[in-house]
Write an enzyme that holds these catalytic residues in place. Structure first.
Site, short mmCIF file in Angstrom:
data_model
loop_
_atom_site.label_atom_id
_atom_site.label_comp_id
_atom_site.label_asym_id
_atom_site.label_seq_id
_atom_site.Cartn_x
_atom_site.Cartn_y
_atom_site.Cartn_z
N HIS A 83 4.68 -2.60 -8.14
CA HIS A 83 4.41 -2.39 -6.63
C HIS A 83 5.06 -3.49 -6.04
O HIS A 83 4.44 -4.47 -5.89
CB HIS A 83 3.26 -1.64 -6.23
N LYS B 34 -0.95 2.19 11.54
CA LYS B 34 0.29 3.01 10.90
C LYS B 34 -0.33 4.69 10.94
O LYS B 34 -1.47 4.71 10.28
CB LYS B 34 0.89 2.73 9.61
N ARG C 253 1.86 -14.65 0.14
CA ARG C 253 0.75 -14.88 -0.55
C ARG C 253 1.28 -15.54 -2.11
O ARG C 253 2.41 -15.01 -2.45
CB ARG C 253 -0.35 -13.75 -1.17
N GLY D 4 3.09 -7.08 0.00
CA GLY D 4 2.15 -7.49 -1.07
C GLY D 4 2.68 -6.92 -2.11
O GLY D 4 3.66 -6.06 -2.44
N GLU E 232 2.29 6.51 -0.26
CA GLU E 232 0.74 6.36 -0.04
C GLU E 232 0.05 7.47 0.90
O GLU E 232 -0.72 7.86 0.66
CB GLU E 232 0.49 5.11 0.14
N ASN F 263 -3.44 4.23 8.86
CA ASN F 263 -3.66 2.78 7.99
C ASN F 263 -3.87 1.70 9.06
O ASN F 263 -2.85 1.45 9.62
CB ASN F 263 -2.22 2.72 7.04
N GLY G 243 6.01 -4.92 -2.53
CA GLY G 243 6.28 -4.74 -1.04
C GLY G 243 6.23 -6.20 -0.63
O GLY G 243 6.60 -7.16 -1.12
N ARG H 74 -6.82 5.01 4.81
CA ARG H 74 -6.68 4.02 3.99
C ARG H 74 -7.69 3.01 4.10
O ARG H 74 -7.82 2.49 5.05
CB ARG H 74 -5.35 3.44 4.00
N VAL I 12 10.76 -3.88 -1.85
CA VAL I 12 11.67 -4.75 -2.78
C VAL I 12 12.06 -3.75 -3.94
O VAL I 12 13.01 -3.65 -4.42
CB VAL I 12 11.10 -6.04 -3.17
N HIS J 127 -3.64 -1.44 -4.16
CA HIS J 127 -2.36 -0.56 -4.12
C HIS J 127 -2.83 0.59 -5.14
O HIS J 127 -1.66 1.12 -5.57
CB HIS J 127 -1.13 -1.53 -4.65
P1 ADP Z 1 4.33 -3.27 2.97
O1 ADP Z 1 3.73 -4.09 1.81
O2 ADP Z 1 4.42 -3.99 4.23
O3 ADP Z 1 4.08 -1.86 2.72
P2 ADP Z 1 7.01 -2.51 1.96
O4 ADP Z 1 6.98 -1.95 0.92
O5 ADP Z 1 7.64 -2.01 3.24
O6 ADP Z 1 5.96 -3.63 2.35
O7 ADP Z 1 8.41 -3.70 1.73
C1 ADP Z 1 8.50 -4.54 2.46
C2 ADP Z 1 9.61 -5.52 1.72
O8 ADP Z 1 10.70 -4.84 1.47
C3 ADP Z 1 10.14 -6.80 2.59
O9 ADP Z 1 10.00 -7.62 1.96
C4 ADP Z 1 11.55 -6.22 2.77
O10 ADP Z 1 12.42 -7.45 3.11
C5 ADP Z 1 11.75 -5.66 1.73
N1 ADP Z 1 12.68 -4.78 1.79
C6 ADP Z 1 12.78 -3.57 2.48
N2 ADP Z 1 14.40 -3.12 2.45
C7 ADP Z 1 15.06 -3.88 1.45
C8 ADP Z 1 16.44 -4.01 1.09
N3 ADP Z 1 17.35 -3.01 1.50
N4 ADP Z 1 16.56 -4.68 0.18
C9 ADP Z 1 15.92 -5.68 -0.27
N5 ADP Z 1 14.56 -5.65 0.18
C10 ADP Z 1 14.11 -4.81 1.11
#
Ligand code: ADP
Length: 403
Positions: A211, A20, A244, A215, A387, A13, A213, A94, A334, A183
């Site tokens: 989803h 990654k 965003r 994003g 993913e 990725n 994250g 990806r 999240v 996604h």
């Molecule tokens: P990406 O879109 O980069 O793949 P991820 O799916 O890894 O992102 O999600 C990143 C988000 O998840 C960040 O905002 C991070 O703060 C949040 N996050 C990770 N662990 C926790 C947690 N234990 N509690 C709340 N939010 C979390």
């Protein structure tokens, strides 16, 4: 470990300044090694590599993606997998934007690489970076089949009413303007897992998947096929995200140009990097946001409230679009880790059959699980996305067809 590198798929990725990667067996889901190269092109680049439970870090300037990937292969060799000598079953990449052209995992040749490059107009922040990873991997592993797996693919067949923007149809056609959705690999994987977990045929389920994250996107899925999704032509539309804004009045763009005298690249940066949770609160990480809220920070509180308000707006829209829902699922950073977001997103909806069991919701548990009461009409679930596994399996399927 019993497997040789030839059983494994290397998943890449590649972002604008990062790579990654994961080396995994798509059948057993065993991950042999994984890691991330960050700050490519800067003086303080760093690679973190994990293999057999051990983490190794190296800091040195990494000029470009090819140098980054070369270092990845060095790390693999040092931890018992000389990929350039042993080979891999496939490399799965990806790719963010497949446009109208790509809606299946696709074996990469020169023409496919050129077409991915042509799609950069639709995804200027993503496709060139994805392509840099592809070109580097092709150069370093010339004998391995390389497969592109597109983030937009799952949403290719969105109904016309859901994917069409109400602008001049000729302008839209000339410039490829439609909702593509992103996604997709995650929404497809997670909705498939939901059907497995519930022991139901995916064909008979109405699902909403969040989803969440950095994003964030939502999808409405009927019988295994998406009928709507929140991201659009680009990943800017829809839910509030880390940096965003999600949905905006499009008039804001013209207003910023005229009143704030921002040019189009500045506006693009504002919307992609400096908006969302970060724009409202100053931080984009949800854990930091929660800490700020606990200190009584009002801007952080408002950012959270705007975030949840948008989630509920999409939930309501998708409930009606689907005409009722069997399962609502949260995934990604999240979605998997914030019981608060899950509880607030679904609060007060018992009359729609939507309930969250507080004990199940807050239990320390990283597995896929149901968090609604057992007798509630709507299943609410937390399902960790994967993913990399989905990309590895897709790449493996493409390669198996070549044999
Ligand atoms: P990406 O879109 O980069 O793949 P991820 O799916 O890894 O992102 O999600 C990143 C988000 O998840 C960040 O905002 C991070 O703060 C949040 N996050 C990770 N662990 C926790 C947690 N234990 N509690 C709340 N939010 C979390």
């Amino acid at each position: 470990m019993g497997e040789t590198a030839e059983d494994f798929v290397l998943v890449i990725n590649s972002g604008s300044s990062s790579i990654k990667y994961q080396l995994l067996d798509p059948e057993s889901s065993v991950v042999a090694a994984s890691g991330i190269v960050e700050r490519i092109g800067e003086d303080d680049s760093v690679i973190q590599h994990r293999a057999d439970g051990e983490s190794t870090e190296r800091r040195e300037p990494i000029a470009d993606h090819t140098a980054g990937l070369r270092l990845v292969f060095e790390m693999f060799a040092a931890t018992g997998h000389d990929l350039r000598r042993e080979g891999v079953r496939a490399v799965g990449h990806r790719v963010v934007h497949g446009g109208e052209v790509f809606y299946r995992p696709t074996l990469i040749d020169d023409d496919v690489a050129a077409a991915i490059s042509d799609l950069s107009a639709l995804a200027p922040l993503h496709n060139p970076a994805n392509l840099a990873g592809i070109e580097s991997a092709r150069a370093l592993l010339p004998d391995a089949p390389q497969v592109a797996v597109f983030d937009t693919a799952f949403f290719h067949g969105l109904p016309a009413a859901a994917k069409t923007y109400a602008i001049d149809a000729k302008v839209a056609a000339a410039h490829g303007i439609r909702k593509y959705g992103f996604h997709g690999t995650s929404h497809e994987y997670v909705s498939g897992r939901v059907a497995e977990l519930l022991g139901r045929d995916p064909g008979e389920l109405n699902q909403i998947v969040f989803h969440l994250g950095n994003g964030a996107s939502a999808s409405a899925i009927r019988g295994g096929r998406p009928v709507d999704t929140s991201m659009g032509l680009t990943p800017l539309e829809g839910l509030v995200m880390g940096t965003r804004p999600g949905d905006l009045d499009p008039g804001i763009v013209a207003h910023l140009a005229r009143s704030a005298h921002l040019d189009i690249d500045q506006i693009d940066t504002l919307l992609n990097r400096d908006s969302g949770i970060k724009g409202l609160s100053g931080v984009n990480d949800f854990r930091e946001l929660r800490r700020l809220i606990e200190t009584g920070d009002e801007a952080a509180r408002l950012a959270y409230d705007v975030y949840v308000h948008r989630l509920r707006r999409y939930l309501g829209a998708y409930l009606i679009e689907l005409g009722g829902v069997d399962a609502i699922t949260f995934t990604a950073g999240v979605g998997e880790n914030s019981p608060q977001v899950r509880a607030d997103a679904l609060a007060g909806l018992a009359r729609f059959g939507i309930e969250v069991d507080p004990a199940a919701n807050t239990a320390e548990n990283r597995a896929a699980r149901r968090i609604s009461p057992p007798d509630a009409p709507v299943a609410v679930l937390v399902v960790p996305t994967n993913e990399e596994l989905a990309i590895a399996r897709a790449a493996r399927r493409v390669v198996d067809r070549l044999d």
